[in-house]
Design a protein around this motif. Structure first.
Motif, PDB file in Angstrom:
ATOM      1  N   GLU A  68      -9.727   8.770   4.609  1.00 42.65           N
ATOM      2  CA  GLU A  68     -10.337   7.448   4.788  1.00 42.65           C
ATOM      3  C   GLU A  68     -10.279   6.658   3.483  1.00 42.65           C
ATOM      4  O   GLU A  68      -9.903   5.490   3.470  1.00 42.65           O
ATOM      5  CB  GLU A  68     -11.789   7.599   5.247  1.00 42.65           C
ATOM      6  N   GLY A  69     -10.644   7.290   2.388  1.00 42.69           N
ATOM      7  CA  GLY A  69     -10.623   6.619   1.096  1.00 42.69           C
ATOM      8  C   GLY A  69      -9.222   6.238   0.646  1.00 42.69           C
ATOM      9  O   GLY A  69      -9.017   5.202   0.021  1.00 42.69           O
ATOM     10  N   ALA A  70      -8.253   7.069   0.978  1.00 44.95           N
ATOM     11  CA  ALA A  70      -6.880   6.848   0.532  1.00 44.95           C
ATOM     12  C   ALA A  70      -6.055   6.023   1.509  1.00 44.95           C
ATOM     13  O   ALA A  70      -4.933   5.643   1.192  1.00 44.95           O
ATOM     14  CB  ALA A  70      -6.193   8.198   0.306  1.00 44.95           C
ATOM     15  N   GLY A  71      -6.576   5.786   2.707  1.00 41.28           N
ATOM     16  CA  GLY A  71      -5.759   5.159   3.736  1.00 41.28           C
ATOM     17  C   GLY A  71      -4.579   6.057   4.079  1.00 41.28           C
ATOM     18  O   GLY A  71      -3.459   5.599   4.277  1.00 41.28           O
ATOM     19  N   ALA A  72      -4.839   7.357   4.135  1.00 47.49           N
ATOM     20  CA  ALA A  72      -3.785   8.370   4.245  1.00 47.49           C
ATOM     21  C   ALA A  72      -3.650   8.923   5.650  1.00 47.49           C
ATOM     22  O   ALA A  72      -4.562   8.833   6.472  1.00 47.49           O
ATOM     23  CB  ALA A  72      -4.066   9.512   3.271  1.00 47.49           C
ATOM     24  N   ARG A  73      -2.521   9.544   5.875  1.00 40.28           N
ATOM     25  CA  ARG A  73      -2.225  10.239   7.129  1.00 40.28           C
ATOM     26  C   ARG A  73      -2.602  11.698   6.962  1.00 40.28           C
ATOM     27  O   ARG A  73      -2.283  12.325   5.950  1.00 40.28           O
ATOM     28  CB  ARG A  73      -0.734  10.105   7.428  1.00 40.28           C
ATOM     29  N   LEU A  74      -3.295  12.273   7.959  1.00 34.57           N
ATOM     30  CA  LEU A  74      -3.681  13.685   7.935  1.00 34.57           C
ATOM     31  C   LEU A  74      -2.571  14.547   8.534  1.00 34.57           C
ATOM     32  O   LEU A  74      -2.027  14.218   9.594  1.00 34.57           O
ATOM     33  CB  LEU A  74      -4.954  13.896   8.751  1.00 34.57           C
ATOM     34  N   ILE A  75      -2.275  15.644   7.861  1.00 35.58           N
ATOM     35  CA  ILE A  75      -1.332  16.641   8.364  1.00 35.58           C
ATOM     36  C   ILE A  75      -2.041  17.986   8.292  1.00 35.58           C
ATOM     37  O   ILE A  75      -2.245  18.536   7.211  1.00 35.58           O
ATOM     38  CB  ILE A  75      -0.025  16.675   7.551  1.00 35.58           C
ATOM     39  N   ALA A  76      -2.420  18.505   9.445  1.00 33.51           N
ATOM     40  CA  ALA A  76      -3.171  19.760   9.491  1.00 33.51           C
ATOM     41  C   ALA A  76      -2.224  20.955   9.537  1.00 33.51           C
ATOM     42  O   ALA A  76      -1.274  20.980  10.317  1.00 33.51           O
ATOM     43  CB  ALA A  76      -4.080  19.777  10.707  1.00 33.51           C
ATOM     44  N   ILE A  77      -2.498  21.932   8.689  1.00 29.82           N
ATOM     45  CA  ILE A  77      -1.818  23.225   8.737  1.00 29.82           C
ATOM     46  C   ILE A  77      -2.543  24.032   9.809  1.00 29.82           C
ATOM     47  O   ILE A  77      -3.768  24.170   9.754  1.00 29.82           O
ATOM     48  CB  ILE A  77      -1.884  23.927   7.368  1.00 29.82           C
ATOM     49  N   ASP A  78      -1.813  24.569  10.769  1.00 28.46           N
ATOM     50  CA  ASP A  78      -2.467  25.255  11.884  1.00 28.46           C
ATOM     51  C   ASP A  78      -2.924  26.666  11.514  1.00 28.46           C
ATOM     52  O   ASP A  78      -2.708  27.138  10.393  1.00 28.46           O
ATOM     53  CB  ASP A  78      -1.588  25.235  13.137  1.00 28.46           C
ATOM     54  N   ALA A 119       6.256  10.455   1.851  1.00 32.50           N
ATOM     55  CA  ALA A 119       5.016   9.995   1.210  1.00 32.50           C
ATOM     56  C   ALA A 119       5.211   9.734  -0.278  1.00 32.50           C
ATOM     57  O   ALA A 119       5.991  10.414  -0.952  1.00 32.50           O
ATOM     58  CB  ALA A 119       3.916  11.028   1.413  1.00 32.50           C
ATOM     59  N   ASP A 120       4.466   8.754  -0.794  1.00 31.09           N
ATOM     60  CA  ASP A 120       4.443   8.490  -2.239  1.00 31.09           C
ATOM     61  C   ASP A 120       3.507   9.455  -2.945  1.00 31.09           C
ATOM     62  O   ASP A 120       3.665   9.725  -4.131  1.00 31.09           O
ATOM     63  CB  ASP A 120       3.970   7.057  -2.512  1.00 31.09           C
ATOM     64  N   GLY A 121       2.521   9.956  -2.213  1.00 34.43           N
ATOM     65  CA  GLY A 121       1.549  10.887  -2.774  1.00 34.43           C
ATOM     66  C   GLY A 121       1.140  11.915  -1.737  1.00 34.43           C
ATOM     67  O   GLY A 121       1.147  11.629  -0.539  1.00 34.43           O
ATOM     68  N   ILE A 122       0.814  13.117  -2.229  1.00 27.13           N
ATOM     69  CA  ILE A 122       0.380  14.199  -1.356  1.00 27.13           C
ATOM     70  C   ILE A 122      -0.921  14.762  -1.914  1.00 27.13           C
ATOM     71  O   ILE A 122      -0.986  15.139  -3.087  1.00 27.13           O
ATOM     72  CB  ILE A 122       1.439  15.324  -1.258  1.00 27.13           C
ATOM     73  N   ILE A 123      -1.938  14.805  -1.063  1.00 26.94           N
ATOM     74  CA  ILE A 123      -3.218  15.392  -1.440  1.00 26.94           C
ATOM     75  C   ILE A 123      -3.345  16.707  -0.684  1.00 26.94           C
ATOM     76  O   ILE A 123      -3.271  16.728   0.541  1.00 26.94           O
ATOM     77  CB  ILE A 123      -4.389  14.455  -1.112  1.00 26.94           C
ATOM     78  N   PHE A 124      -3.502  17.798  -1.425  1.00 24.72           N
ATOM     79  CA  PHE A 124      -3.594  19.141  -0.857  1.00 24.72           C
ATOM     80  C   PHE A 124      -5.060  19.527  -0.651  1.00 24.72           C
ATOM     81  O   PHE A 124      -5.891  19.257  -1.516  1.00 24.72           O
ATOM     82  CB  PHE A 124      -2.960  20.168  -1.800  1.00 24.72           C
ATOM     83  N   GLY A 125      -5.355  20.211   0.454  1.00 25.30           N
ATOM     84  CA  GLY A 125      -6.716  20.652   0.694  1.00 25.30           C
ATOM     85  C   GLY A 125      -6.771  21.996   1.397  1.00 25.30           C
ATOM     86  O   GLY A 125      -5.971  22.272   2.289  1.00 25.30           O
ATOM     87  N   SER A 126      -7.720  22.804   0.977  1.00 27.45           N
ATOM     88  CA  SER A 126      -7.929  24.116   1.586  1.00 27.45           C
ATOM     89  C   SER A 126      -9.348  24.566   1.302  1.00 27.45           C
ATOM     90  O   SER A 126      -9.896  24.269   0.233  1.00 27.45           O
ATOM     91  CB  SER A 126      -6.958  25.141   0.993  1.00 27.45           C
ATOM     92  N   MET A 133       0.853  -1.191   0.000  1.00 26.03           N
ATOM     93  CA  MET A 133       0.000   0.000   0.000  1.00 26.03           C
ATOM     94  C   MET A 133       0.888   1.240   0.000  1.00 26.03           C
ATOM     95  O   MET A 133       1.813   1.356   0.798  1.00 26.03           O
ATOM     96  CB  MET A 133      -0.888  -0.044   1.238  1.00 26.03           C
ATOM     97  N   PRO A 134       0.587   2.176  -0.876  1.00 25.40           N
ATOM     98  CA  PRO A 134       1.407   3.394  -0.929  1.00 25.40           C
ATOM     99  C   PRO A 134       1.191   4.274   0.298  1.00 25.40           C
ATOM    100  O   PRO A 134       0.157   4.213   0.958  1.00 25.40           O
ATOM    101  CB  PRO A 134       0.906   4.099  -2.192  1.00 25.40           C
ATOM    102  N   SER A 135       2.181   5.085   0.577  1.00 19.86           N
ATOM    103  CA  SER A 135       2.088   6.047   1.674  1.00 19.86           C
ATOM    104  C   SER A 135       1.564   7.365   1.116  1.00 19.86           C
ATOM    105  O   SER A 135       2.179   7.946   0.218  1.00 19.86           O
ATOM    106  CB  SER A 135       3.477   6.250   2.285  1.00 19.86           C
ATOM    107  N   ILE A 136       0.442   7.815   1.643  1.00 21.39           N
ATOM    108  CA  ILE A 136      -0.183   9.048   1.157  1.00 21.39           C
ATOM    109  C   ILE A 136      -0.427   9.973   2.339  1.00 21.39           C
ATOM    110  O   ILE A 136      -0.852   9.531   3.407  1.00 21.39           O
ATOM    111  CB  ILE A 136      -1.498   8.759   0.407  1.00 21.39           C
ATOM    112  N   ALA A 137      -0.151  11.251   2.137  1.00 25.61           N
ATOM    113  CA  ALA A 137      -0.403  12.275   3.150  1.00 25.61           C
ATOM    114  C   ALA A 137      -1.442  13.242   2.618  1.00 25.61           C
ATOM    115  O   ALA A 137      -1.403  13.628   1.449  1.00 25.61           O
ATOM    116  CB  ALA A 137       0.884  13.015   3.486  1.00 25.61           C
ATOM    117  N   VAL A 138      -2.357  13.638   3.481  1.00 22.13           N
ATOM    118  CA  VAL A 138      -3.330  14.684   3.164  1.00 22.13           C
ATOM    119  C   VAL A 138      -2.930  15.897   3.998  1.00 22.13           C
ATOM    120  O   VAL A 138      -3.057  15.880   5.219  1.00 22.13           O
ATOM    121  CB  VAL A 138      -4.776  14.252   3.499  1.00 22.13           C
ATOM    122  N   VAL A 139      -2.411  16.929   3.341  1.00 19.55           N
ATOM    123  CA  VAL A 139      -2.011  18.152   4.032  1.00 19.55           C
ATOM    124  C   VAL A 139      -3.063  19.209   3.717  1.00 19.55           C
ATOM    125  O   VAL A 139      -3.372  19.463   2.558  1.00 19.55           O
ATOM    126  CB  VAL A 139      -0.574  18.593   3.660  1.00 19.55           C
TER     127      VAL A 139
END
Length: 185
Positions: A24-34, A50-57, A1-7
């Motif tokens: 949840e869908g990606a089996g990813a680790r959450l990294i919150a920007i404060d 991480a093998d993949g990074i998902i950005f969110g804002s 399983m790839p390592s994915i981070a959601v920042v």
């Protein structure tokens, strides 16, 4: 399983709830920007690993929040070292308006990924755009470039559309599947 981070950055909890669904869908680790635009201790190292990074804002005034932009600007060290080159990237956003210029915020996230020489993953879902479509259907807001959600400005994160959250979960799953496929190649 790839390592994915959601920042991600979340102003009022809606984008955090969306980030949780994506993770949840990606089996990813959450990294919150404060609230000051900083990552937690070890955040930069997690992104590097991480093998993949998902950005969110959230989308505020047609673009990501200043906290997310601070994070993006701070990633210039990673850019210079090409630490994220050829990693999978994707993005998501939320706003109070049905449109709210969310596409522009996704373009900002896409541009950050392109600056880092990353590989962008699209939404990959057909739209719910027929007369029979309901607000809680998957991809009701119709985005192809990333996951989007709409949250009423006078409601808490618990009032988010079930369809938007399922869209986010399926988006995370797609990013994980594409990342795994590329890792095998």
């Amino acid at each position: 399983m790839p390592s994915i981070a959601v920042v991600y950055h979340s102003g009022y909890g809606h984008t955090q709830r969306m980030a949780q669904a994506v993770a949840e869908g990606a089996g990813a680790r959450l990294i919150a920007i404060d609230a000051d635009g900083n990552l937690p201790a070890g955040g930069w190292e997690e992104l590097k690993a991480a093998d993949g990074i998902i950005f969110g804002s959230p989308t505020y005034m047609g673009s990501p929040t200043w906290q997310f932009k601070k994070f993006a600007d701070a990633s210039s060290k990673q850019w210079f070292a090409q630490e994220w080159k050829d990693k999978v990237a994707a993005g998501f956003t939320n706003s109070a308006g049905m449109n709210g210029d969310k596409f522009n915020a996704l373009v900002d996230l896409f541009t950050l990924a392109m600056q880092h020489s990353m590989i962008w993953v699209s939404q990959g879902l057909m739209p719910s755009n027929t007369r029979a479509a309901k607000r809680d259907d998957v991809n009701y807001l119709v985005s192809y470039s990333g996951a989007i959600a709409q949250s009423p400005s006078d409601a808490g994160a618990d009032a988010m559309s079930a369809g938007d959250l399922e869209t986010a979960r399926l988006f995370g799953k797609r990013v994980a599947e594409v990342t795994a496929r590329l890792a095998r190649a």
